[in-house]
Design a protein around this motif. Sequence first.
Motif, PDB file in Angstrom:
ATOM      1  N   TYR A  66      60.338  33.646  52.536  1.00 51.99           N
ATOM      2  CA  TYR A  66      59.443  33.305  51.239  1.00 51.99           C
ATOM      3  C   TYR A  66      59.043  31.966  51.531  1.00 51.99           C
ATOM      4  CZ  TYR A  66      61.354  37.654  49.257  1.00 51.99           C
ATOM      5  OH  TYR A  66      61.919  38.956  48.942  1.00 51.99           O
ATOM      6  N   HIS A  67      57.865  31.482  50.906  1.00 52.77           N
ATOM      7  CA  HIS A  67      57.250  30.092  50.980  1.00 52.77           C
ATOM      8  C   HIS A  67      57.562  29.664  49.372  1.00 52.77           C
ATOM      9  CE1 HIS A  67      54.495  27.177  51.860  1.00 52.77           C
ATOM     10  NE2 HIS A  67      54.115  26.864  50.557  1.00 52.77           N
ATOM     11  N   ILE A  68      58.488  28.537  49.630  1.00 57.25           N
ATOM     12  CA  ILE A  68      59.042  27.883  48.338  1.00 57.25           C
ATOM     13  C   ILE A  68      58.371  26.613  48.323  1.00 57.25           C
ATOM     14  CG2 ILE A  68      61.213  27.292  47.244  1.00 57.25           C
ATOM     15  CD1 ILE A  68      61.214  30.278  47.774  1.00 57.25           C
ATOM     16  N   ASP A  69      57.743  26.310  47.140  1.00 60.39           N
ATOM     17  CA  ASP A  69      57.186  24.642  46.931  1.00 60.39           C
ATOM     18  C   ASP A  69      57.847  24.299  45.750  1.00 60.39           C
ATOM     19  OD1 ASP A  69      53.517  24.556  45.948  1.00 60.39           O
ATOM     20  OD2 ASP A  69      55.318  23.133  46.376  1.00 60.39           O
ATOM     21  N   PHE A  70      58.518  23.089  46.306  1.00 59.28           N
ATOM     22  CA  PHE A  70      59.120  22.219  45.327  1.00 59.28           C
ATOM     23  C   PHE A  70      58.131  21.206  44.607  1.00 59.28           C
ATOM     24  CE2 PHE A  70      63.431  24.013  45.397  1.00 59.28           C
ATOM     25  CZ  PHE A  70      63.508  24.429  46.383  1.00 59.28           C
ATOM     26  N   GLN A  71      57.817  21.097  43.619  1.00 59.63           N
ATOM     27  CA  GLN A  71      57.213  20.175  42.753  1.00 59.63           C
ATOM     28  C   GLN A  71      57.794  19.386  41.769  1.00 59.63           C
ATOM     29  OE1 GLN A  71      54.465  19.126  43.778  1.00 59.63           O
ATOM     30  NE2 GLN A  71      53.842  20.930  45.276  1.00 59.63           N
ATOM     31  N   PRO A  72      57.842  18.118  41.365  1.00 64.47           N
ATOM     32  CA  PRO A  72      56.593  17.131  42.027  1.00 64.47           C
ATOM     33  C   PRO A  72      56.742  16.591  43.207  1.00 64.47           C
ATOM     34  CG  PRO A  72      57.777  15.892  40.395  1.00 64.47           C
ATOM     35  CD  PRO A  72      58.387  17.376  40.251  1.00 64.47           C
TER      36      PRO A  72
END
Length: 600
Positions: free
Chosen positions: A3-9
Amino acid sequence: MTYHIDFQPVGRRGECPAGLSLLECARRLGVDLVNICGGAGTCGRCIVQVLEGTLSPPTPGEGKFLSPEALAEGYRLACRATPLSHCKVRVPPESLTTPQRTQVEGEETSIEPDPPVRSYLVTLAPPSIEDLRPDAERLLDALAEQHGVAATQVELAVLRDISPCLRDSHWQVRAVVREGRNVVALLPPEARPLGLAVDVGTTKVAAYLMDMESGRTLAARGIMNPQIAYGEDVVARMTYASQDPDQARRLQSLVIDALNHTAAEMATEVGVQPSDIVETVIVGNTAIHHLILKLPVTQLARAPYVPAVDAALDLKACELGLHIAPGGTVHLLPNIAGYVGADHVSMLLATGVTQAEGVVLAIDIGTNTEVCLVNHGRLTSLSCASGPAFEGAHIKHGMRAASGAIERVRFVDGRLEYQTIGGTPPVGLCGSGILDVLAQLYQAGIVNRGGRMQLDHPQARETDGEREFVLVEGGRRPAITFTQKDVRELQLAKGAMRTGIQVLLEVNGLVAEDIDQVVIAGAFGTYIDVASAIAIDMLPRLPLERFRQVGNAAGMGAKLALISRSKRAEAQAIAARVDYVELASAPNFMKAFAQSMYLE
Ligand code: FES
């Protein structure tokens, strides 16, 4: 499947295998989430908010830390939530292990360098049909003829490169010889042999690049220990390493990679090559020492806490993966016991307290606090589990010593006034601030001797059944408070330390008034207000002039050991002289501990 996991900010994103928790995904993508319990779901500090995507359903344990409303808004414990799709995740600032003030400075002791390595400029005659000596023999002969050095061996790592090196340098090199015997590096003629001294703490790492021959410090760096992503204390990390050899390897390579990166940065700063570093000294507590060497730690984490080895060690840098001169050496100072390690030896070495006449108490305050009582030449040491409260952990609005942390607190005209690191708006309390708050509340009668918070001050209140004192009113940001539970955490932490001091005094037949000097080492110890520590009876009630705050003494000791063979020998002698006391088995331990919980 991934899975593509995007941690922001924080802006870190990437592919993670399905089935991993969000905490594990964060680790893989280099996002350092606070995880005091090491991912056991019990500390409630790894809170994140999922903005897009689907996670596994909330576990019952998450309800302890997150209200139904928070869960409905997508807040989760990262260690309990597993992505079931691509996800976008928000990491609140308080869930990040923020960059913090690291302590590299300490009281310097200038000594005459007596390094284990020496360098010699040698010029070799090129081989000819009449002179077919091998390159290594040619080098050893030149060392003997030109400098009278009877070196007998060229390290294998040097042999692997000797032939092209001699030819490329037109037969003139700077040969680095260790202990008068082994050639450990061939440097360009203009280079100088350098050394790396490192203090690897549980939370912070201090590294120093030094000129081995002059003893000068060329550069210094303080960084966070990257192992922190796998547990804030060494017990959590040892548990993690014990579970799987791959996990143990990960903990080791995290530190080594960080040291390689830091060494390369310092080398660039001063215009040299990391390969000019021919010697390294590393100090750390016994658990960190074992994790760096990939030694077994299961037995170290369980009573009676036996190390795999306590002797000083000389190892090849390449065996540890350190990218310095391939034939370079790593020296590790000796450990004393499972919870009193080489960093304690290094602190004793740097402060010189072991040679003191009279009675000296030397304390290195940290997650584990090591204390040594020097009593007319007799050394007695122990370790007390003061816990991470002084690092801001387990404290409701605690944080590390980073920008915005409240570091000083005083009552002025009946109101608490504070100062933050960097003068920025307050976001939490760091260790010295936490200590100040308790001391001020106690002295103002708002917290009593037993630690009970009173409600007869306009800033004291009860919220959801818990008493708290409001330090900073809420507005656009949540209020910053100091709670009854925080008081209890601090009582435990300071009680552990005070018990350790009391037990050492009793073992030596002394009382606190007999102490001539108290030496306080470590980052936390550098910034605390000693008067506040005395006010809550964390430190003995002695005149302030008897206290000396010395900064990162363990790092200073590593530097001394790097450039001086006699200091290494002294470190071994100190380790052999220390009588180790196991705190929990000391007579009167329980009585002393119960007594030391009081704030006076
Ligand atoms: Fe998740 Fe502690 S609760 S790391």
